[in-house]
Design a protein around this motif. Structure first.
Motif, short mmCIF file in Angstrom:
data_model
loop_
_atom_site.label_atom_id
_atom_site.label_comp_id
_atom_site.label_asym_id
_atom_site.label_seq_id
_atom_site.Cartn_x
_atom_site.Cartn_y
_atom_site.Cartn_z
N THR A 60 29.73 -21.34 -7.59
CA THR A 60 30.39 -22.72 -7.78
C THR A 60 29.94 -23.24 -9.53
N ALA A 61 28.51 -23.06 -9.91
CA ALA A 61 28.50 -23.15 -11.05
C ALA A 61 29.27 -22.30 -12.22
N PHE A 62 29.50 -21.40 -11.96
CA PHE A 62 30.31 -20.24 -12.82
C PHE A 62 32.03 -20.79 -12.68
N ALA A 63 32.33 -21.29 -11.76
CA ALA A 63 33.82 -21.81 -11.76
C ALA A 63 33.80 -23.03 -12.52
N TYR A 64 32.96 -23.65 -12.60
CA TYR A 64 32.83 -25.15 -13.45
C TYR A 64 32.80 -24.54 -14.86
N LEU A 65 31.75 -24.03 -15.18
CA LEU A 65 31.17 -23.50 -16.47
C LEU A 65 32.23 -22.61 -17.30
N SER A 66 32.61 -21.84 -16.55
CA SER A 66 33.58 -20.88 -17.23
C SER A 66 34.77 -21.46 -17.92
#
Length: 205
Positions: A60-66
C-alpha cells in the motif's frame, strides 16, 4: 544500483507527516528524531530521517509513494531498486529519493507483527501490542515510543556514541513504566548483562 550512500539531504518531520498523512497505513517517525519529538526539541543534528511502517502494509505504501518517489532496498551493503509488486519478506530498510540524481530524502524501516503484536526482530520474545508502540506530538505527528527506540539503539551490535548520548539524555524523562519496560527488555536480550541495564540497576548515570 546506486552507491552514493552518504548523499543525504533529509526532508523535515513536517514534510514526512505531509507525505504519510495521505497514505492509509499505520506509520510513525523513528530514530533520533523520535526521541527529539518526545523531548519536544531538537537536541542534535540528524543525518537522516526514519519512518516506521508495518511490513504487511508495504505494498500500500509503495503504491502511493512510487507516484512521486523512487524506492531502493538497502540490504547487505547494497542499494537496489524496489520493483512494483515485489513483497519484501526480509528486507527491513528502504531508502527513498526523488530521482536517481537527487539525494536521499528519507528512510523507511519495516517492523514485523503477529496477532496484533509488534515483534522486536533481535529477540522475538520481546513483543508489544501494535496499538501501544506509537505516540503523538501535540500537533498529531506519530512517533515510536522512546523506550522502544532506545531498545533499538541499545540492542544493536555496537552502541554508537550518539546512541549513548541519546540514552543519557532521554532516560531521566521516561515514565516509570517505560523505564521498567526498557530495563526488562535489555535483560531479556542480554541475560549476561548490558551497559545500560547495569547503569540503570546501579543508578550510574
Amino acid at each position: 544500483m546506486r552507491t552514493d550512500i552518504y548523499n543525504w539531504v533529509p526532508i523535515t518531520v513536517s514534510e514526512v507527516s505531509g507525505i504519510f498523512s495521505d497514505i492509509p497505513v499505520k506509520w510513525g517517525i523513528g530514530g533520533g528524531w523520535a526521541l527529539d519529538l518526545y523531548l519536544g526539541k531538537q537536541s542534535r543534528a540528524h543525518a537522516d530521517i526514519d519512518v516506521i511502517l508495518f511490513r504487511e502494509e508495504q505494498l500500500t505504501a509503495f503504491a502511493y509513494l512510487s507516484k512521486d518517489w523512487i524506492l531502493y532496498k538497502a540490504e547487505n551493503g547494497k542499494l537496489t531498486l524496489w520493483n512494483e509488486g515485489e513483497f519484501l519478506a526480509s528486507t527491513n530498510d528502504i531508502w527513498v529519493c526523488r530521482d536517481d540524481e537527487s539525494p536521499w530524502a528519507f528512510q523507511i524501516m519495516f517492523v514485523d507483527t503477529e496477532h496484533d503484536f509488534w515483534i522486536y526482530k533481535r529477540e522475538k520474545s520481546i513483543r508489544r501490542e501494535v496499538k501501544d508502540i506509537f505516540t503523538e506530538t501535540g500537533g498529531g505527528t506519530p512517533y515510536l515510543k522512546p523506550e522502544i527506540q532506545l531498545l533499538y539503539k541499545g540492542g544493536s551490535a555496537e552502541i554508537r556514541e550518539k546512541d549513548q548520548k541519546d540514552f543519557l539524555k532521554v532516560w531521566p524523562s521516561l515514565l516509570p513504566q517505560a523505564k521498567e519496560w526498557l530495563k526488562s527488555s535489555l535483560n531479556i536480550q542480554f541475560p549476561n548483562g548490558h551497559p545500560w541495564a547495569d547503569s540503570i540497576e546501579n543508578k550510574n548515570f
